[in-house]
Design a protein around this motif. Structure first.
Motif, short mmCIF file in Angstrom:
data_model
loop_
_atom_site.label_atom_id
_atom_site.label_comp_id
_atom_site.label_asym_id
_atom_site.label_seq_id
_atom_site.Cartn_x
_atom_site.Cartn_y
_atom_site.Cartn_z
N ARG A 358 61.63 75.87 -15.52
CA ARG A 358 61.91 74.44 -15.41
C ARG A 358 61.39 73.72 -16.65
N SER A 359 61.60 72.42 -16.72
CA SER A 359 61.03 71.63 -17.81
C SER A 359 59.54 71.39 -17.54
N ASN A 360 58.83 71.01 -18.58
CA ASN A 360 57.40 70.71 -18.42
C ASN A 360 57.17 69.20 -18.42
N PHE A 361 58.21 68.43 -18.04
CA PHE A 361 58.08 66.98 -18.03
C PHE A 361 58.90 66.41 -16.88
N GLN A 362 58.72 65.13 -16.63
CA GLN A 362 59.58 64.40 -15.72
C GLN A 362 59.92 63.06 -16.34
N LEU A 363 60.90 62.38 -15.75
CA LEU A 363 61.29 61.07 -16.27
C LEU A 363 60.15 60.09 -16.04
N GLY A 364 59.78 59.39 -17.12
CA GLY A 364 58.74 58.38 -17.01
C GLY A 364 59.35 56.99 -16.87
N LEU A 365 58.68 55.99 -17.41
CA LEU A 365 59.16 54.62 -17.33
C LEU A 365 60.40 54.43 -18.19
N SER A 366 61.24 53.48 -17.79
CA SER A 366 62.41 53.16 -18.59
C SER A 366 61.96 52.57 -19.92
#
Length: 446
Positions: A358-366
């Motif tokens: 998987r990725s090592n990040f997630q969606l943060g703030l816009s």
């Protein structure tokens, strides 16, 4: 004092002492300090959140065939949720295999008066018992990728709902109380033409055995940009290894590497990927193939690993592989070039995970307000694809609107861009058709 008196006194002292010791033994309560649970037990690792089957295994397209070649469809999660909530209480019963009666499946599924819920890939009916009510005690073992509701049967005693597998060329028919179909037709089916969430769709048949539905008009989609939010590698170490206390950490080039001699976890900061491998798991699962999807969901739920809006996307039973893909809030799938950072992939070995990627990040703030993009109609996209040199229509499996995920690094900040794009599945691989600066299309085959 005589010798006998001395013995009597000593004996009396011993009896009294024995009685006191016995009483103390019976009534003694040790003053143990409270043992803190947190310091003496292995804690469950909670990275993000758990999800139920109905949140992960979902139809991603809904089509209503109203008749006179009029088809209206939507990918809206809100509209699909309304339908799923409605049919989840229908009490499906009397399942029977009617494959021989169905004939050519695309014509059977997309006939006039049918409502079609299309799933991204095959779903075991045993797993979907957690989503819909099934009355059959002797439920056949089958898989499906379409649920087809026949709205023409409202004058009969029973309503008909078919579970169709385009991949396996099978149809299993179930019966429901006809009143449910009547309500469904009046509340949803008949109103779709006036519902702004539904768009006109048309059919394209690359072969007699496959029909693809696409929106007839241009589609407006939002372009997004988010800040990257890094995931905690230590949390994944604690979640994925059976005994994190013996795991050794090292750093090689752009990778953090964790291992315990049996398993290996690599977190690559350049590629933005996280990959856990356990070679000892082998490559011959001993569990039934129908359990593959359930085990994959349970595995991620085990460490609350649903960091973004991931949904079931693909299953490959031959290679024991399951893919979950990110979707945006409007219901469009999110794709990415290699590395596949918009996916969670699992490969299973003997009763345990072999590979977890998987990725090592997630969606943060816009990072900026969304901007609107207009994408060409399905008609225009098909004209473009068919006109490509070397394009063979029979190898075209699907065409969808979606997003292309790209990571852009500026100074010390990484941005995640979601760019609207047309995608098509050709010979088992999703490829993009990107808009260029002049409003034309870039060839995803190149």
């Amino acid at each position: 004092m005589s010798y006998e008196n001395i013995k009597t006194i000593i004996l009396t002292i011993l009896v009294v002492t024995s009685a006191l010791l016995t009483w103390n033994l019976w009534t003694y309560q040790p003053n143990f300090e409270r043992i803190e649970k947190e310091s003496n037990t292995v804690q469950e690792v909670t990275i993000a959140e758990k999800k139920e089957v109905n949140q992960i295994v979902r139809p991603d397209t809904l089509l209503f065939h109203l008749g006179e070649k009029k088809t209206f469809g939507t990918v809206s999660p809100g509209e699909i949720d309304k339908i799923m909530k409605d049919i989840s209480d229908w009490n499906f019963a009397d399942f029977e295999n009617i494959t021989e009666e169905a004939g050519i499946l695309p014509s059977f599924v997309h006939d006039e008066g049918k409502a079609v819920l299309a799933f991204p890939d095959s779903v075991p009916i045993e797993l979907y018992k957690a989503v819909i009510k099934i009355a059959d005690k002797n439920l056949p073992d089958f898989q499906f990728d379409h649920i087809v509701i026949d709205t023409r049967q409202v004058e009969k005693k029973d309503g008909i709902v078919d579970f169709v597998s385009m991949d396996n060329r099978q149809v299993f028919r179930s019966r429901v109380p006809v009143s449910f179909i009547q309500n469904f037709k009046s509340q949803f089916f008949n109103l779709s033409e006036d519902n702004p969430e539904y768009k006109a769709y048309f059919a394209y048949k690359p072969t007699d055995e496959r029909t693809i539905y696409l929106p007839s008009q241009d589609t407006k989609m939002a372009r997004y940009q988010y800040l990257e939010k890094k995931l905690d590698s230590e949390q994944y170490k604690n979640a994925l290894f059976s005994d994190p206390s013996v795991v050794q950490k090292s750093f090689q080039q752009s990778e953090d590497e964790y291992n315990d001699t049996l398993s290996l976890l690599r977190v690559n900061s350049d590629k933005n990927t996280l990959r856990y491998v356990k070679p000892a798991a082998g490559d011959n699962p001993t569990f039934p193939s129908g359990d593959l999807l359930k085990r994959s969901i349970d595995y991620i739920n085990g460490h609350s690993g649903w960091t973004d809006n991931y949904q079931f996307a693909e299953i490959d039973e031959l290679n024991h592989r399951v893919v979950f893909r990110m979707y945006d809030s409007s219901g469009y799938p999110i794709f990415s070039d290699d590395p596949k950072i918009s996916e969670i992939r699992q490969i299973w070995g003997q009763n345990e995970i072999y590979e977890y990627y998987r990725s090592n990040f997630q969606l943060g703030l816009s990072a900026e307000p969304p901007s609107e993009v207009s994408l060409s109609s399905g008609t225009r996209v098909l004209e473009y694809l068919i006109g490509l040199e070397g394009f063979e229509p029979e190898l075209l499996e699907n065409v969808k609107l979606g997003y292309k995920m790209m990571l852009v690094k500026e100074a010390q900040t990484t941005f995640i861009r979601l760019e609207p794009s047309w995608y098509y599945r050709y010979e088992g691989t999703w490829k993009s058709i990107s808009l260029d600066e002049t409003g034309g299309m870039n060839n995803g085959l190149e």
